[in-house]
Write a protein that holds these residues in place. Structure first.
Motif, PDB file in Angstrom:
ATOM      1  N   ALA A  52       0.873  -1.125   0.013  1.00  0.00           N
ATOM      2  CA  ALA A  52       0.038  -0.102   0.074  1.00  0.00           C
ATOM      3  C   ALA A  52       0.902   1.313   0.051  1.00  0.00           C
ATOM      4  O   ALA A  52       0.850   2.306  -0.644  1.00  0.00           O
ATOM      5  N   ALA A  53       1.879   1.125   0.757  1.00  0.00           N
ATOM      6  CA  ALA A  53       2.715   2.362   0.772  1.00  0.00           C
ATOM      7  C   ALA A  53       3.415   2.524  -0.644  1.00  0.00           C
ATOM      8  O   ALA A  53       3.542   3.760  -0.986  1.00  0.00           O
ATOM      9  N   GLU A  54       3.887   1.543  -1.114  1.00  0.00           N
ATOM     10  CA  GLU A  54       4.483   1.897  -2.535  1.00  0.00           C
ATOM     11  C   GLU A  54       3.548   2.233  -3.662  1.00  0.00           C
ATOM     12  O   GLU A  54       3.829   3.267  -4.367  1.00  0.00           O
ATOM     13  N   ILE A  55       2.171   1.675  -3.429  1.00  0.00           N
ATOM     14  CA  ILE A  55       1.172   2.439  -4.285  1.00  0.00           C
ATOM     15  C   ILE A  55       0.921   3.699  -4.191  1.00  0.00           C
ATOM     16  O   ILE A  55       0.641   4.622  -4.847  1.00  0.00           O
ATOM     17  N   ALA A  56       0.776   4.013  -2.599  1.00  0.00           N
ATOM     18  CA  ALA A  56       0.666   5.518  -2.420  1.00  0.00           C
ATOM     19  C   ALA A  56       1.739   6.342  -2.938  1.00  0.00           C
ATOM     20  O   ALA A  56       1.408   7.541  -3.265  1.00  0.00           O
ATOM     21  N   ASP A  57       2.968   6.056  -2.883  1.00  0.00           N
ATOM     22  CA  ASP A  57       3.968   6.690  -3.158  1.00  0.00           C
ATOM     23  C   ASP A  57       3.883   7.120  -4.895  1.00  0.00           C
ATOM     24  O   ASP A  57       4.101   8.110  -5.185  1.00  0.00           O
ATOM     25  N   ALA A 211      -2.362  11.021  -0.552  1.00  0.00           N
ATOM     26  CA  ALA A 211      -1.609   9.896  -0.890  1.00  0.00           C
ATOM     27  C   ALA A 211      -0.041  10.212   0.043  1.00  0.00           C
ATOM     28  O   ALA A 211       0.390   9.292   0.391  1.00  0.00           O
ATOM     29  N   VAL A 212       0.396  11.219  -0.359  1.00  0.00           N
ATOM     30  CA  VAL A 212       1.707  11.583   0.330  1.00  0.00           C
ATOM     31  C   VAL A 212       1.616  11.361   1.861  1.00  0.00           C
ATOM     32  O   VAL A 212       2.424  10.688   2.346  1.00  0.00           O
ATOM     33  N   GLU A 213       0.533  11.805   2.427  1.00  0.00           N
ATOM     34  CA  GLU A 213       0.418  11.532   3.920  1.00  0.00           C
ATOM     35  C   GLU A 213       0.170  10.297   4.360  1.00  0.00           C
ATOM     36  O   GLU A 213       0.774   9.606   5.534  1.00  0.00           O
ATOM     37  N   LEU A 214      -0.441   9.599   3.298  1.00  0.00           N
ATOM     38  CA  LEU A 214      -0.876   8.040   3.662  1.00  0.00           C
ATOM     39  C   LEU A 214       0.647   7.381   3.516  1.00  0.00           C
ATOM     40  O   LEU A 214       0.750   6.574   4.463  1.00  0.00           O
ATOM     41  N   CYS A 215       1.249   7.649   2.703  1.00  0.00           N
ATOM     42  CA  CYS A 215       2.570   6.925   2.459  1.00  0.00           C
ATOM     43  C   CYS A 215       3.442   7.391   3.566  1.00  0.00           C
ATOM     44  O   CYS A 215       4.132   6.259   4.277  1.00  0.00           O
ATOM     45  N   ARG A 216       3.548   8.464   4.297  1.00  0.00           N
ATOM     46  CA  ARG A 216       4.374   8.739   5.410  1.00  0.00           C
ATOM     47  C   ARG A 216       3.849   8.067   6.591  1.00  0.00           C
ATOM     48  O   ARG A 216       4.850   7.514   7.380  1.00  0.00           O
ATOM     49  N   THR A 217       2.767   7.892   6.696  1.00  0.00           N
ATOM     50  CA  THR A 217       2.037   6.971   7.832  1.00  0.00           C
ATOM     51  C   THR A 217       2.431   5.552   7.738  1.00  0.00           C
ATOM     52  O   THR A 217       2.780   5.044   8.865  1.00  0.00           O
TER      53      THR A 217
END
Length: 711
Positions: A52-57, A211-217
């Motif tokens: 999920a983090a890689e997709i968010a990025d 998406a940036v905030e989601l990736c950071r979390t």
């Protein structure tokens, strides 16, 4: 842009429009379902979060360009051996100026100027997202947006990690109503994960994180470009292997059609028939062709097609190496078969004919998982059964299915030894026991309180290690007649031979007993030891000689050829050496260098095989001269504890080497590497275990066993 496929060429002025993308072995999440009969998700939680983090990025990069993906769902996310890809780029939309979180734009500015021709209007109700993954505003008729991407990604994370959906299943209107009026049903998720998923599922788009905030979390430390991807679960790699094979099958079909065309085109096709044909996308990749000579083309048409096929073959070989090689994964589990964590599963129904695609291992016959992680393979088998231990229990398994057939106490650290007639000998607390490999039943028990272990067997004779009953605790070597159940002779072993790991080699006239030292006892790569070895007359037990060889490499570093008077091959001073055991004469020193840490040398089919650490090769050595016959690079960095054993197929045509991360299959006598592979879903703490049984190679970790067909 990382996370989206690279474009080789496109043409939007034709009907239909087309785009050529770089081929990447990939499979969508929709092709990889959760294990049947379980409530778990597609991936473990940690890998689901990483995905999920890689997709968010990737989404953040798209959103920064004013593009919403609009296809965050299992069909729109494609898994590779590296970063996941957003493949459904046809679903991308330019955002409306009224959409929230639009980076770098103010309301009223109008659409972005670089919208692609033919793209639907921003307020089109088109959506490629299934209802369960659709944001409430999109379900209500509004266009997709970057905030809708974030909502869909939260649903995807929940589904991938748990197999559940936040509003359950049902028809689209019901799911849309629940998403607008009900609170999502979220399982307990660790740390901030539950909070960020709940926030991303907010009804109002403005309440969702970017998406940036989601990736950071999801990844507090940020993305690490140098990070090695986690090994993929077996089901995911199975899907990759199936897709790669399907592409190869298409090319094979095309090749057959080309061959038919060649036979009928002698006078119809000019020499430059392909001169105006656009280049095949695969020819854009700088991938070398597979090894081995290719048939010479007879026409320019055939030459072009041959080049295309060779390049594609190279791409597939590279894909197999990435998916099934150093990364430590293997398509052991079939997509449509049982994949239980507690029992065997069929996996592709290997035919025994070897891999069809160059570089890929053959399809596995079955996999057996051991939740206790105590499995050890044994080189004992019949035509239909094999033996292994789990803890203090000895198990017999059906070679065709992997299913357990019988079990009985193993007798501790005394592995059984195979004898003729599909039987095995084992030392128990009561004495010497002869059992059937087929059903584990005891055929007879010879009580003997002095019996320590069974060392070897040849024909109707077995050689046993026995205590001599003295206060000093000495040991004896005894020969035992299996047919008459009588002891033939016994003789004292030299001091230091009894309470140690012994290797026993039986020749026509001599029984050779060697003291071995496990490699894990030597953590200093420069360590050496003194090899102790003794020879006994087979008929009488008389000791013929007792020798020592100083300066031998640490760990298992020798092997005996019992033919004739016997030869000893050992590793010392960075090279292999051969000695005549009868005369103690050194016969040769090898040309090949062997590092201080190494795999145990292996002698089979009249050839000596060596393997060392670093990125060093597997070396085949002529046992008569020490001359190097061929070598094959391992292509992985290895430390002192990463090299395992070698074995050969029953046919003698394939050599297998185990390391910490993979198994390498090498052709004999060519020295060509056939494939390299690992094992998905299990932790690598020690080198693979290998055992060759009739028509089958068994590959194991303590927590799993896989059967592969051999030549």
């Amino acid at each position: 842009m990382p996370g989206v496929p690279a474009v080789l060429d496109l043409n939007t002025g034709t009907e239909p429009a087309w785009v050529a993308l770089v081929h990447t072995p990939a499979v969508s999440l929709s092709d990889v379902g959760r294990r049947p009969g379980t409530e778990s998700g597609i991936l473990p939680l940690e890998q689901s979060v990483r995905l999920a983090a890689e997709i968010a990025d990737t989404l953040a990069a798209l959103h920064a360009r004013g593009i919403s993906y609009g296809a965050v769902a299992p069909d729109g996310i494609w898994l590779t051996t590296g970063r996941p890809l957003l493949m459904a780029m046809h679903a991308c939309r330019m955002p409306s100026p009224r959409w929230p979180h639009e980076p770098g734009r103010r309301q009223g500015q109008g659409p972005l100027p670089h919208a692609a021709p033919g793209r639907p209007e921003p307020h089109s109700r088109m959506s490629t997202v299934p209802a369960a993954f659709m944001a409430p505003e999109v379900a209500a008729g509004r266009p997709t947006s970057i905030a809708a991407d974030v909502y869909s990604l939260a649903v995807l994370l929940l589904h991938t990690a748990t197999g559940r959906l936040p509003f359950g299943d049902g028809p689209p209107p019901v799911l849309a109503y629940r998403a607008l009026h009900n609170r999502p049903e979220l399982p307990d998720l660790p740390g901030e994960l539950g909070e960020v998923v709940a926030a991303a599922l907010a009804v109002s788009p403005t309440d969702r994180p970017t998406a940036v905030e989601l990736c950071r979390t999801l990844i507090p430390g940020g993305q690490d470009a140098e990070r090695t991807p986690d090994p993929l679960p077996g089901r995911v790699v199975a899907a990759l292997a199936v897709r790669t094979q399907a592409i190869a099958d298409l090319e094979i079909t095309d090749a057959d059609a080309d061959a038919d065309g060649d036979r009928h085109a002698d006078d119809r096709a000019p020499a430059d028939a392909d001169a105006h044909e656009p280049p095949h996308p695969a020819t854009q990749a700088a991938t070398p062709p597979p090894p081995g000579p290719a048939p010479a083309p007879t026409t320019p048409d055939a030459a072009a097609r041959l080049t295309r096929r060779r390049v594609l073959s190279g791409l597939l070989t590279g894909a197999a190496g990435a998916a099934l090689g150093v990364s430590g994964t293997l398509a052991w589990s079939a997509l449509t078969r049982e994949d239980s964590r507690t029992g065997p599963s069929a996996a592709g129904g290997g035919s025994g004919t070897g891999p069809r695609v160059p570089g890929m291992p053959p399809a596995a016959l079955w996999r057996l998982d051991d939740p206790t992680a105590r499995t050890r393979l044994l080189p004992v088998s019949s035509a239909d059964h094999c033996l292994m231990t789990r803890g203090d229990v000895l198990y017999g398994h059906d070679l065709r299915t992997g299913k357990e057939v019988w079990h009985l106490p193993s007798g501790g650290n005394t592995p059984p030894v195979q004898v003729p007639g599909d039987r095995f000998l084992t030392a128990t607390r009561e004495g010497l026991s002869l059992c059937s490999i087929r059903d584990g039943r005891t055929q007879w028990l010879q009580r003997n309180e002095q019996l320590a272990k069974v060392l070897a067997a040849d024909g109707a004779t077995a050689w046993l290690l026995m205590g001599d009953g003295s206060p000093t605790g000495g040991y004896l070597l005894a020969a035992f007649d299996l047919d008459h159940r009588t002891e033939l002779w016994r003789t004292p072993l030299p001091s230091g031979f009894g309470n140690a790991q012994l290797a026993t080699t039986v020749g026509p006239e001599t029984v050779v007993v060697e003291v071995q030292v496990p490699q894990q006892m030597f953590r200093d790569v420069t360590a050496v030891r003194t090899l102790a070895i003794a020879g006994f007359e087979r008929s009488s037990g008389r000791m013929l000689w007792n020798r020592s060889y100083p300066g031998v490499h640490a760990g298992p570093a020798s092997v005996v050829d019992p033919a004739g008077g016997g030869r000893l091959f050992l590793l010392s001073g960075g090279r292999a050496h051969a000695y005549d055991l009868k005369t103690n004469t050194r016969l040769w020193e090898s040309q090949a260098l062997v590092a201080g840490t190494n795999a145990p040398p292996f002698f089979s089919g009249g050839t000596l095989y060596l393997a060392d650490d670093g990125t060093g090769p597997i070396v085949a050595v002529d046992p008569d001269t020490g001359r190097t016959l061929w070598d094959q690079t391992l292509t992985e960095n290895l430390a002192w504890n990463m090299l395992g054993s070698m074995t050969a197929s029953a046919s003698g045509r394939t050599l297998y080497l185990a390391t910490l991360h993979q198994v390498t299959a090498t052709g004999i006598p060519s020295g060509n590497r056939l494939w390299q592979t690992g094992l998905a879903g299990v932790e690598a703490r020690e080198p693979f275990q290998l055992a060759t049984v009739p028509r089958t190679l068994l590959v194991a970790r303590p927590s799993a066993v896989v059967a592969l067909p051999t030549d």
